[in-house]
Design a protein around this motif. Structure first.
Motif, PDB file in Angstrom:
ATOM      1  N   ARG A  19     -19.468  39.795 -35.073  1.00 42.30           N
ATOM      2  CA  ARG A  19     -18.433  38.846 -34.671  1.00 42.30           C
ATOM      3  C   ARG A  19     -18.122  37.900 -35.819  1.00 42.30           C
ATOM      4  O   ARG A  19     -19.002  37.582 -36.618  1.00 42.30           O
ATOM      5  CB  ARG A  19     -18.888  37.997 -33.482  1.00 42.30           C
ATOM      6  CG  ARG A  19     -19.063  38.732 -32.185  1.00 42.30           C
ATOM      7  CD  ARG A  19     -17.700  39.079 -31.554  1.00 42.30           C
ATOM      8  NE  ARG A  19     -17.890  39.646 -30.243  1.00 42.30           N
ATOM      9  CZ  ARG A  19     -17.875  38.940 -29.121  1.00 42.30           C
ATOM     10  NH1 ARG A  19     -17.671  37.654 -29.137  1.00 42.30           N
ATOM     11  NH2 ARG A  19     -18.070  39.540 -27.963  1.00 42.30           N
ATOM     12  N   LEU A  21     -17.441  34.291 -37.641  1.00 37.82           N
ATOM     13  CA  LEU A  21     -18.214  33.055 -37.630  1.00 37.82           C
ATOM     14  C   LEU A  21     -17.947  32.182 -36.403  1.00 37.82           C
ATOM     15  O   LEU A  21     -18.884  31.779 -35.708  1.00 37.82           O
ATOM     16  CB  LEU A  21     -17.899  32.275 -38.918  1.00 37.82           C
ATOM     17  CG  LEU A  21     -18.582  30.943 -39.126  1.00 37.82           C
ATOM     18  CD1 LEU A  21     -20.078  31.152 -39.337  1.00 37.82           C
ATOM     19  CD2 LEU A  21     -17.978  30.224 -40.324  1.00 37.82           C
ATOM     20  N   GLU A  22     -16.701  31.894 -36.128  1.00 35.14           N
ATOM     21  CA  GLU A  22     -16.351  30.982 -35.031  1.00 35.14           C
ATOM     22  C   GLU A  22     -16.813  31.526 -33.682  1.00 35.14           C
ATOM     23  O   GLU A  22     -17.305  30.771 -32.840  1.00 35.14           O
ATOM     24  CB  GLU A  22     -14.847  30.694 -35.000  1.00 35.14           C
ATOM     25  CG  GLU A  22     -14.357  29.856 -36.158  1.00 35.14           C
ATOM     26  CD  GLU A  22     -14.194  30.631 -37.476  1.00 35.14           C
ATOM     27  OE1 GLU A  22     -14.291  31.882 -37.478  1.00 35.14           O
ATOM     28  OE2 GLU A  22     -13.968  29.975 -38.510  1.00 35.14           O
ATOM     29  N   ASP A  23     -16.653  32.833 -33.455  1.00 31.21           N
ATOM     30  CA  ASP A  23     -17.114  33.444 -32.202  1.00 31.21           C
ATOM     31  C   ASP A  23     -18.626  33.369 -32.083  1.00 31.21           C
ATOM     32  O   ASP A  23     -19.156  33.059 -31.008  1.00 31.21           O
ATOM     33  CB  ASP A  23     -16.700  34.924 -32.124  1.00 31.21           C
ATOM     34  CG  ASP A  23     -15.235  35.120 -31.781  1.00 31.21           C
ATOM     35  OD1 ASP A  23     -14.540  34.115 -31.515  1.00 31.21           O
ATOM     36  OD2 ASP A  23     -14.794  36.280 -31.780  1.00 31.21           O
ATOM     37  N   PHE A  25     -20.696  31.262 -33.409  1.00 26.93           N
ATOM     38  CA  PHE A  25     -21.098  29.874 -33.144  1.00 26.93           C
ATOM     39  C   PHE A  25     -20.799  29.492 -31.696  1.00 26.93           C
ATOM     40  O   PHE A  25     -21.644  28.928 -31.003  1.00 26.93           O
ATOM     41  CB  PHE A  25     -20.371  28.926 -34.104  1.00 26.93           C
ATOM     42  CG  PHE A  25     -20.798  27.496 -33.961  1.00 26.93           C
ATOM     43  CD1 PHE A  25     -21.869  27.006 -34.686  1.00 26.93           C
ATOM     44  CD2 PHE A  25     -20.136  26.631 -33.090  1.00 26.93           C
ATOM     45  CE1 PHE A  25     -22.279  25.687 -34.552  1.00 26.93           C
ATOM     46  CE2 PHE A  25     -20.537  25.317 -32.948  1.00 26.93           C
ATOM     47  CZ  PHE A  25     -21.610  24.836 -33.683  1.00 26.93           C
ATOM     48  N   ARG A  26     -19.595  29.793 -31.234  1.00 30.51           N
ATOM     49  CA  ARG A  26     -19.174  29.426 -29.877  1.00 30.51           C
ATOM     50  C   ARG A  26     -20.076  30.046 -28.815  1.00 30.51           C
ATOM     51  O   ARG A  26     -20.507  29.375 -27.881  1.00 30.51           O
ATOM     52  CB  ARG A  26     -17.714  29.835 -29.638  1.00 30.51           C
ATOM     53  CG  ARG A  26     -17.163  29.438 -28.270  1.00 30.51           C
ATOM     54  CD  ARG A  26     -15.722  29.908 -28.084  1.00 30.51           C
ATOM     55  NE  ARG A  26     -15.474  31.279 -28.532  1.00 30.51           N
ATOM     56  CZ  ARG A  26     -15.900  32.377 -27.897  1.00 30.51           C
ATOM     57  NH1 ARG A  26     -16.593  32.278 -26.789  1.00 30.51           N
ATOM     58  NH2 ARG A  26     -15.609  33.577 -28.368  1.00 30.51           N
ATOM     59  N   PRO A  80     -19.971  22.463 -36.362  1.00 30.13           N
ATOM     60  CA  PRO A  80     -19.320  23.748 -36.100  1.00 30.13           C
ATOM     61  C   PRO A  80     -18.438  24.191 -37.268  1.00 30.13           C
ATOM     62  O   PRO A  80     -17.810  23.330 -37.882  1.00 30.13           O
ATOM     63  CB  PRO A  80     -18.482  23.466 -34.858  1.00 30.13           C
ATOM     64  CG  PRO A  80     -18.496  22.001 -34.622  1.00 30.13           C
ATOM     65  CD  PRO A  80     -19.535  21.401 -35.495  1.00 30.13           C
ATOM     66  N   PRO A  81     -18.366  25.446 -37.565  1.00 33.77           N
ATOM     67  CA  PRO A  81     -19.085  26.572 -36.959  1.00 33.77           C
ATOM     68  C   PRO A  81     -20.284  27.033 -37.799  1.00 33.77           C
ATOM     69  O   PRO A  81     -20.680  28.189 -37.719  1.00 33.77           O
ATOM     70  CB  PRO A  81     -18.006  27.654 -36.934  1.00 33.77           C
ATOM     71  CG  PRO A  81     -17.253  27.429 -38.214  1.00 33.77           C
ATOM     72  CD  PRO A  81     -17.276  25.922 -38.434  1.00 33.77           C
ATOM     73  N   ARG A  82     -20.856  26.137 -38.595  1.00 33.38           N
ATOM     74  CA  ARG A  82     -21.878  26.537 -39.573  1.00 33.38           C
ATOM     75  C   ARG A  82     -23.316  26.217 -39.204  1.00 33.38           C
ATOM     76  O   ARG A  82     -24.228  26.907 -39.643  1.00 33.38           O
ATOM     77  CB  ARG A  82     -21.600  25.879 -40.932  1.00 33.38           C
ATOM     78  CG  ARG A  82     -20.269  26.233 -41.527  1.00 33.38           C
ATOM     79  CD  ARG A  82     -20.367  27.505 -42.249  1.00 33.38           C
ATOM     80  NE  ARG A  82     -19.099  27.827 -42.901  1.00 33.38           N
ATOM     81  CZ  ARG A  82     -18.967  28.745 -43.804  1.00 33.38           C
ATOM     82  NH1 ARG A  82     -20.009  29.436 -44.178  1.00 33.38           N
ATOM     83  NH2 ARG A  82     -17.805  29.006 -44.329  1.00 33.38           N
ATOM     84  N   THR A 108     -21.455  37.997 -38.805  1.00 37.29           N
ATOM     85  CA  THR A 108     -22.051  36.684 -39.035  1.00 37.29           C
ATOM     86  C   THR A 108     -23.567  36.804 -38.993  1.00 37.29           C
ATOM     87  O   THR A 108     -24.122  37.392 -38.062  1.00 37.29           O
ATOM     88  CB  THR A 108     -21.587  35.661 -37.972  1.00 37.29           C
ATOM     89  OG1 THR A 108     -20.167  35.595 -37.997  1.00 37.29           O
ATOM     90  CG2 THR A 108     -22.171  34.292 -38.216  1.00 37.29           C
TER      91      THR A 108
END
Length: 146
Positions: A19, A21-23, A25-26, A80-82, A108
């Motif tokens: 996925r 990065l943003e997904d 993390f979320r 977010p998102p790290r 990721t």
């Protein structure tokens, strides 16, 4: 006479998910309650969900089907998102967990470090337990993203 504090190696575990990065993390943060293995990794019985409040100072807790809330920790870092980091109270004396999210193309890498076991009376044994436990937890997370 000088006092020496023994350092216990942190638990370090990582998983790469398919996925962006943003997904990644979320799902790890907002979606924690959808993938956390509450049957084996919770405080109470009949846990309905796990909640991570998305801000430094926010709570990390489980909620039972009866509505009771049991604190697991407190958010220390919210980037977010790290990156996220939280105090982990389940060990009795708080330890810290830090999770970093690094993009690798469309994938990721999610790297977890759980540290501070030297603060615990039974630190070596607890570290070993978490060393195995985080494998299960990150496995469930990766499964939820597949």
């Amino acid at each position: 006479m000088t006092e020496t504090q023994t350092t216990i190696q942190p638990v370090r575990r990582a998983v790469t998910v398919e996925r962006p990065l943003e997904d990644a993390f979320r799902v790890f943060t907002e979606g924690l309650g959808t993938w956390w293995p509450v049957a084996t990794h919770s405080i109470a019985d009949a846990v309905e969900t796990v909640v991570m409040e998305g801000r430094a100072g926010g709570r990390l807790y489980e909620r039972t089907t009866e509505g009771a809330e049991n604190d697991w920790g407190r958010m220390l870092v919210w980037e977010p998102p790290r990156r996220v980091a939280f105090e982990w109270h389940i060990t009795g004396t708080p330890t810290e967990v830090e999770v970093r999210f690094t993009p690798e193309g469309d994938r990721t890498r999610v790297a977890l470090e759980h540290r501070g076991f030297e603060r615990l009376e039974d630190g070596e044994a607890r570290r070993e337990s978490y060393n195995n436990g985080w494998v299960t937890v990150l496995g469930r997370y990766a499964e939820a993203l597949s």
